[in-house]
Structures are given as C-alpha cells and as structure tokens.
Design an enzyme around this catalytic site. Sequence first.
Site, PDB file in Angstrom:
ATOM      1  N   ARG A 247       4.850  -4.547  -7.480  1.00 13.02           N
ATOM      2  CA  ARG A 247       5.986  -3.792  -6.905  1.00 13.02           C
ATOM      3  C   ARG A 247       6.780  -3.174  -8.041  1.00 13.02           C
ATOM      4  O   ARG A 247       7.623  -2.216  -7.729  1.00 13.02           O
ATOM      5  CB  ARG A 247       7.150  -4.833  -6.194  1.00 13.02           C
TER       6      ARG A 247
ATOM      7  N   CYS B 105      11.310 -13.714  -2.964  1.00  9.36           N
ATOM      8  CA  CYS B 105      10.087 -13.102  -2.836  1.00  9.36           C
ATOM      9  C   CYS B 105       8.919 -13.857  -3.529  1.00  9.36           C
ATOM     10  O   CYS B 105       7.724 -13.826  -3.248  1.00  9.36           O
ATOM     11  CB  CYS B 105       9.925 -11.604  -3.287  1.00  9.36           C
TER      12      CYS B 105
END
Length: 246
Positions: A72, A184
């Site tokens: 990411r 996360c």
Amino acid sequence: MTPTQVDIERHKRHILLKEIGGPGVQKLLAASVSIVGAGALGGPCALYLAAAGIGHIELWDDDIVDRSNLQRQVQFGEADIGGSKAEILAERLQVAHPDSRITWHRHRWSESHKLAGSVLVDATDNFPARYALNAVAHATGRPLIHGAAAGWTGQVSLFASGLRPDAPCYRCWVPETPPDAQGCDEIGVVGALTGMVGSAMALETVKWITGAGTPLAGRLHLIDALLGTSRTVGLRKDATCSVCSG
C-alpha cells in the site's frame, strides 16, 4: 521559487481553475505543511502536495520500510526495505519537485516537538498521536487534516477548533480511545483505499490553503470501498470537551 515566480507551465491546470487560479497557486507556493506519518496515508498526501507546489513540506516518521508496507505504501520499493521512511520519501519529493523545500525528521513525533507547518496533517495510525496533534492544532490555532483507513473503510475530516469557536475538534468526535479499536496490522487494509484517503487529505489541504470550495470542517467524509459508496456526516462540538470547550 517565490510566490511571485510561478512556473506557468507546471501549474497551468491549477491556474485554469477559477477556484484556484494564479493567486491560489501563489498561496500554495507560500504555504508550509507538516505531515506526521510518511506511510500509507502520508505518502500519497505528500506526493500530491509537493506536485501542487507547496513551498515547505515537513515530514515526521521514525519507522523503517518493511516488505509488508509495499502492498500500500507505493512511494517505496524493494530497494528501500530497511531504510528510513521519512528520509526516503523526502528524497523522492525533492527529486520530483525541486522547487519545494522538504525537511524530514526520523523521530516519533510528540508534543515536545515543534511543528513548522501552518497546516498540520495527521497521517498517523494510533490514537495517542491523534489526540496529541489535535491538542497542538487547537492550542496554536492551526487546521488539522485527519485521515484513517482500516479494512475496507476510510475517513477524512478537517478540524479547525482553534480557528472557529463553533467548530468541533477531533476529541469532540472521539473523546476516548474506542475499546474495540483495531489497526490495519490486525485486520488488514486494502492498499488502494489508503491512496484514496491520502489523496483526499491532500485535496482538503489544497482547498484550505487556496480558499477553494467548502472544507470538511465540522464534517466527516466516510468511504466504504467494498460497497463503492461514500457519505458525509456532520460533527458536533462537545460542550464538555477537555480540549476545545475549556
């Protein structure tokens, strides 16, 4: 480059926008932004702000690049593993946008550290840092652009309690750390969502600096990437808030 020496070709697409124009570009060139967090949110946010011509971008992050980040944090690659996130991102920004002044700190930011920017960006991933940034933003009369993402959901807001007496601060919305809060690293996060949130944070920063449109002050923008929907809800000032309602 000074605000009076605008690179017309580079900033042409912003100059063409009536909401920004030449005066708005000059404001961007003269602006300073402090970004706390150089990872999944801070990376895309910083890239777009540097591309917009922000005069000074300050980066804070004590972390190093890990292979698990690459899904990411698109500002990094395999060759960056083990390196300082703040330093590597600063180098990328400076090479791509040499007219901006980029400074970086390989430190975990805390309230004992001064922030140079007139606009503060919260790209952190933990509640203690969010609360500390909120307190500093309120006390010093600076706007705080906030973003977060986990799983398939993201959020973006702008807190201006130190500038507008009726505006809520971050702690008005989240008075205490949620008991079921998960990051996360526990529940995962879809990579492209962090890019959406980081870009939205940069957009709110550009709007605030140039005066374009309506900022998200007092509102929260929520993104549900799995359903492909988004909505904006209002936030209320808490009359008992320990930060902004003393």
